[in-house]
Each structure stands twice: as C-alpha cells, then as structure tokens.
Write an enzyme that holds these catalytic residues in place. Structure first.
Site, mmCIF file in Angstrom:
data_model
loop_
_atom_site.group_PDB
_atom_site.id
_atom_site.type_symbol
_atom_site.label_atom_id
_atom_site.label_comp_id
_atom_site.label_asym_id
_atom_site.label_seq_id
_atom_site.Cartn_x
_atom_site.Cartn_y
_atom_site.Cartn_z
ATOM 1 C CG PHE A 159 -2.192 0.833 0.985
ATOM 2 C CD1 PHE A 159 -3.073 0.562 -0.047
ATOM 3 C CD2 PHE A 159 -2.461 1.899 1.829
ATOM 4 C CE1 PHE A 159 -4.211 1.342 -0.233
ATOM 5 C CE2 PHE A 159 -3.588 2.682 1.660
ATOM 6 C CZ PHE A 159 -4.470 2.408 0.624
ATOM 7 N N GLY A 160 1.873 1.245 -0.869
ATOM 8 C CA GLY A 160 2.593 2.467 -1.144
ATOM 9 C C GLY A 160 1.814 3.293 -2.150
ATOM 10 C CB ILE A 162 1.936 1.300 -6.908
ATOM 11 C CG1 ILE A 162 3.095 1.998 -7.621
ATOM 12 C CG2 ILE A 162 1.226 0.333 -7.852
ATOM 13 C CD1 ILE A 162 4.258 1.078 -7.950
ATOM 14 N NE ARG A 182 7.410 -2.330 6.951
ATOM 15 C CZ ARG A 182 8.599 -1.750 6.784
ATOM 16 N NH1 ARG A 182 9.691 -2.489 6.755
ATOM 17 N NH2 ARG A 182 8.688 -0.446 6.622
ATOM 18 C CB ALA A 241 5.299 -6.435 -6.716
ATOM 19 N NE ARG A 242 11.828 -4.407 -8.547
ATOM 20 C CZ ARG A 242 11.308 -3.246 -8.891
ATOM 21 N NH1 ARG A 242 10.082 -3.202 -9.420
ATOM 22 N NH2 ARG A 242 11.982 -2.126 -8.705
ATOM 23 C CD GLU A 271 11.731 -7.493 -15.638
ATOM 24 O OE1 GLU A 271 12.201 -6.346 -15.872
ATOM 25 O OE2 GLU A 271 10.760 -7.676 -14.890
ATOM 26 C CG HIS A 290 9.484 -3.995 -15.760
ATOM 27 N ND1 HIS A 290 10.482 -4.451 -14.917
ATOM 28 C CD2 HIS A 290 8.854 -3.012 -15.061
ATOM 29 C CE1 HIS A 290 10.453 -3.768 -13.781
ATOM 30 N NE2 HIS A 290 9.472 -2.894 -13.846
#
Length: 330
Positions: A159-160, A162, A182, A241-242, A271, A290
């Site tokens: 929940f940053g 983005i 978190r 995310a990643r 990638e 990406h």
C-alpha cells in the site's frame, strides 16, 4: 553557501529552465555517462566530489547506463540525499548507499500509470471486447454480458503510492477493497486493512489480487503453493511488484490445476523474459514487458517530483517520499 545538486547532464537540459538556481541557492553539478562530475568546467572523479543532493533521473535507465551511475554514486566522496526514479528499492545498490549514511527518496511518479495499467488488464478480462469485435465483423446482433467492477472484491498487497492509486480507483467503481501491508492502518478507499498474517484468510474473498508490494525477505515468493490453495478458481492475479514475489512453478501449477483463473504478469525474475519461458504460450497468462509504468504522464511526474523536492531541500523542509533506512538495512 550554495547547496550542490548532482544531475545527469541530459536530464539537466530537461528541467533547467524551470528552476531558479540562484533563488534557491543551489549549484548544479552535471555528471556524464562515463561517471564523471563536471565542476567549474573540470571533469572530476567521483572520489573527489562531495554533493548535497543527487538525482538519479529516469534518463539514466533509458540511456542504459544505470549500473555505471550506481557505481559512480557509491564512489562519490559523500552524498547527503539521493533521489531516485525507482519506486522499488530492492536493488543491492540502495542498501549499500544507505549504509554509507545517504538518505534516499524513492518515486511515486509511476503510481498513476501502473494503476491505469491494472485497470486496463481487468477490463479486458471482465468485458468480452474481443467477442464484441468479432460480432461486429460478423454483423451479428447479440447481447454480450460482462462482469461489473462494482460487484468485485480487490485484494491489494502493498500500500505504497501504487497500491493507494489502485485502491482509490477501485473504490470509485464501488468495489470492495482489502489491503495487506506491513503496518495495518485504516486508510481512505480501504474497507479492511490487515497485516500479512491475515493474508490467507483474505484470499478466498478476492476476485482480483494485485501484487504491488516491495520485494524483501518477507515478500520473496509470497505467492507460493500455500497462497494458491486459498485463491478462488476464477480469481485474477496481477503482478506489478517484482518477479520474485511469485513462486513461478507454484503459479503455473495453480493455473494448470484450475486453482486460479488467470495471471497478468508485468515483471519477472529474468528480464527480458527468455523466449523459451513457458509463460509466453500459457493460455491463462497475459504478459507484458515491464511496461506498466510507461504512461504518457510518468516522465513529467518524475521531473515534477524532483523539482518539488529540490525546493523543499533548499528551504530545509521535509522531503517527499523519504525512505526509512531501517526498511533497507534490516
């Protein structure tokens, strides 16, 4: 005394006319692709330069010398503040530079674009657009039912900026929004906020699961086999995310065994994604290169964020998107 601001020489050309350096009492110190600083007409090695503020512009990545820029920063005699175009700080460079005492500001500029990317992918899955186009070609007049977002439940993990942008838009459509972060705190546009300890309880409720969290040891392979035992068989998973947040073998098994409906993947462990990777041809996977950040307004927001922070820095005000060093060094 003027504060020194290091910036890639080509990036300086983009924003120089928008800043009154004399009024802010700052001195530009351009740096080159070769990792040299330009100070008073001289080319200096990083070891001989101290800067108050360094801007890692997106042009550093676009022009393909990000590793060299990282090394230049690490070799610089001192940097008080580093502002980066990256939202995620999982690259080892950030931990190294933080350990040197440099404060880091990350980026929220991508949030709008990534949220719109997520919604484009959801709409494509919820609305039978391809069928409608085919019926038009066939001159076939037939009703085409679709799923409404207002009837959906979203589980947003992370929940940053983005995750917040996604939740805000989901709520505007009347969707139910669940968030895992978190430190669980109530927030606007969120119906329920929880810690990762509640994740398995929330998964069965979710029609749309969005991975938008930072990559760290707590989130690495968060979406594992146990994760997919709790998902709805028709749920849509979107990863912005990643790549390493997902256990990829577990995801493929979940799709093949109908434990999950579809996956939209924009990020990967390797990638570019190797041509032999199974994701390319899997019928239940939609993948992109990406590209979720690549909205038409992202570059302008990157520059705006830098310019706003430079003004704050010059005035001694608190910087936007200042990262807690403990999140990098723990």
């Amino acid at each position: 005394m003027k504060k020194t601001v290091a910036i890639y020489e080509n990036a300086l050309d983009h924003i120089k006319g928008r800043v009154d350096a004399d009024q802010l009492k700052i001195q530009w110190i351009p740096y080159t692709k070769e990792g040299m600083y330009l100070v008073d007409g001289k080319r200096l090695n990083p070891q001989d330069v101290r800067v108050d503020y360094l801007w890692l512009s997106p042009l550093v990545s676009i022009e393909k010398f990000l590793p060299e820029a990282f090394e230049m920063a690490l070799q610089t005699a001192s940097i008080k503040v580093l502002q980066t175009f990256n939202a995620g700080l999982d690259h080892p460079f950030y931990k190294k530079i933080a350990a040197l005492g440099t404060m880091i500001c990350n980026s929220s500029a991508q949030g709008v674009a990534i949220a719109e990317y997520v919604f484009a992918q959801v709409f494509y899955r919820f609305h039978p657009i391809a069928l409608q186009r085919q019926q038009q070609a066939d001159r076939l007049w037939r009703n085409t039912p679709f799923r409404e977002l207002s009837q959906s439940t979203w589980l947003i993990i992370g929940f940053g900026p983005i995750g917040q942008a996604i939740a805000r838009r989901a709520k505007a459509f009347g969707a139910k929004t669940l968030v895992v972060r978190r430190r669980p705190q109530t927030a606007e546009h969120v119906d329920h906020c929880a810690s990762t300890s509640e994740l398995l309880e929330l998964l069965p409720q979710a029609d749309i699961i969005v991975l938008a969290c930072a990559l760290n040891e707590r989130t690495r392979q968060l979406a594992n086999r146990q994760f997919y035992t709790r998902t709805k068989p028709d749920a849509l998973l979107i990863n912005v995310a990643r790549g390493a947040v997902i256990d990829h073998q577990a995801l493929l098994e979940a799709l093949d065994q109908e434990k999950l409906g579809h996956a939209v993947l924009d990020v990967f462990d390797t990638e570019p994604l190797p041509p032999t990777d199974r994701y390319w041809s899997h019928p239940k996977v939609s993948l992109t290169s990406h590209t979720s950040f690549a909205g038409s307004g992202t570059m302008a927001r990157w520059n705006d964020l830098f310019l706003a922070n430079i003004e704050r820095f010059a005035k001694g005000e608190r910087l936007e998107n200042l990262v807690d060093p403990a999140s990098l060094l723990d």
